[in-house]
Design a protein around this motif. Sequence first.
Motif, PDB file in Angstrom:
ATOM      1  N   VAL A  46      39.657  21.672  27.346  1.00  0.00           N
ATOM      2  CA  VAL A  46      39.424  22.690  28.373  1.00  0.00           C
ATOM      3  C   VAL A  46      37.949  22.721  28.763  1.00  0.00           C
ATOM      4  N   VAL A  50      36.673  21.985  32.614  1.00  0.00           N
ATOM      5  CA  VAL A  50      36.023  23.080  33.355  1.00  0.00           C
ATOM      6  C   VAL A  50      34.544  22.777  33.597  1.00  0.00           C
ATOM      7  N   LEU A 119      38.623  31.028  30.444  1.00  0.00           N
ATOM      8  CA  LEU A 119      38.873  29.703  31.008  1.00  0.00           C
ATOM      9  C   LEU A 119      40.367  29.426  31.118  1.00  0.00           C
ATOM     10  N   ALA A 120      41.066  29.433  29.994  1.00  0.00           N
ATOM     11  CA  ALA A 120      42.472  29.040  30.009  1.00  0.00           C
ATOM     12  C   ALA A 120      43.178  29.542  28.763  1.00  0.00           C
ATOM     13  N   ASN A 270      35.342  30.232  37.923  1.00  0.00           N
ATOM     14  CA  ASN A 270      36.555  30.646  38.626  1.00  0.00           C
ATOM     15  C   ASN A 270      36.889  29.711  39.781  1.00  0.00           C
ATOM     16  N   LEU A 273      38.324  26.571  38.281  1.00  0.00           N
ATOM     17  CA  LEU A 273      39.666  26.747  37.730  1.00  0.00           C
ATOM     18  C   LEU A 273      40.743  26.784  38.808  1.00  0.00           C
ATOM     19  N   VAL A 278      41.661  20.631  38.628  1.00  0.00           N
ATOM     20  CA  VAL A 278      41.696  21.242  37.292  1.00  0.00           C
ATOM     21  C   VAL A 278      43.128  21.596  36.906  1.00  0.00           C
ATOM     22  N   GLN A 279      43.849  22.207  37.812  1.00  0.00           N
ATOM     23  CA  GLN A 279      45.218  22.625  37.510  1.00  0.00           C
ATOM     24  C   GLN A 279      46.113  21.426  37.196  1.00  0.00           C
ATOM     25  N   LEU A 282      45.335  20.306  33.540  1.00  0.00           N
ATOM     26  CA  LEU A 282      45.611  21.212  32.431  1.00  0.00           C
ATOM     27  C   LEU A 282      47.065  21.645  32.313  1.00  0.00           C
ATOM     28  N   THR A 283      47.693  22.035  33.423  1.00  0.00           N
ATOM     29  CA  THR A 283      49.035  22.628  33.327  1.00  0.00           C
ATOM     30  C   THR A 283      50.097  21.684  32.756  1.00  0.00           C
ATOM     31  N   PRO A 289      45.271  27.583  33.410  1.00  0.00           N
ATOM     32  CA  PRO A 289      43.971  28.091  33.865  1.00  0.00           C
ATOM     33  C   PRO A 289      44.055  29.598  34.092  1.00  0.00           C
ATOM     34  N   SER A 290      43.022  30.320  33.669  1.00  0.00           N
ATOM     35  CA  SER A 290      43.075  31.789  33.724  1.00  0.00           C
ATOM     36  C   SER A 290      41.773  32.382  34.249  1.00  0.00           C
TER      37      SER A 290
END
Length: 320
Positions: A46, A50, A119-120, A270, A273, A278-279, A282-283, A289-290
């Motif tokens: 992460v 990021v 972050l996530a 932000n 993210l 990025v998505q 990570l997903t 991502p948060s």
Amino acid sequence: MKFFSSVVLVALPFLGLNSAFAADPWSNHPIKFVVGFGPGGANDTVARVVAEAASKQLGQPIIVENKPGAGSVLGADFVAKSAPDGYTFFVSAGGIVTNPMIKSSMPYKEGDLVPVGMLAISPSIIVVSADSKINNMKDLLVLAKDPKGLNFSTAGTGSTPHFVAEMLKVKGGGKYEIIPYKSGSEGMVAVISNQVDATSEASVVVIPQIQGGKLKAIASTWNKRITALPDVPTTKEQGYPEVFIGHWAGVFAPKGTPDAILEKMNHAINAGLKTAAVQSRLTPQGIEPSPGTRASFTKFLADEKTRLEPIVKRANMKED
């Protein structure tokens, strides 16, 4: 002609002064993200994703430096004692909240690190072996009430799977044999080989084993289903909202870092993210991502402390 020259000579210093005021002094050289774990783990992954995205927003490289040890305390302490100039940040995990509850002493004070942004989140997924008769939360808690009880592997005292086991105890009762391993990966292997009945590990850790048919997912311990496991219901959906925890990552700065810098870094994080790049990285791994404000992250941390501290006391969690 002499008058014109004098005017120019007098004006030049003022032009330079105005330019200095107009220039933003931060950031004008590389920034460091310190990770309290070794390379290759979820927290490190992460941080690197990021860092790359936020660096594009700020126009400066963000270098990730790993300082593992003592459940991330060494890295946190390094940043807590760094200059509050906006060039050194700590990428934390949940231990920043729970370490002070479990450890007998800490090298820095809680207030020495200030929240910058979430972050996530990688929810903890309760898993059993692929051939287990357990198919849902109800089955799991029924087994815990069997005379033999339930064997549950963890990554050690105060780890996220340890918290999940203690939450299950409180909610459903029964007999639990909590078996600590050196890492979450080892605890997961123990489930695959039927040495223990169940565990709960970060989605990023268990997803490859679920997809490979070696593990069966029983529930996600977060408050909503995750993109990578859309068919796995949450503990809340199954009637157990108290079993709620995740493997999260957030950014902190040394106390005294100017608010203007904290806000600018929060905005850069932000913006990064929210990018498709990025998505998409990570997903699929089960990492959500948060993005959020500094205020929302501060509230999240306070809520985590309020929720988890009674569990630590009730279970008498002490550092290994």
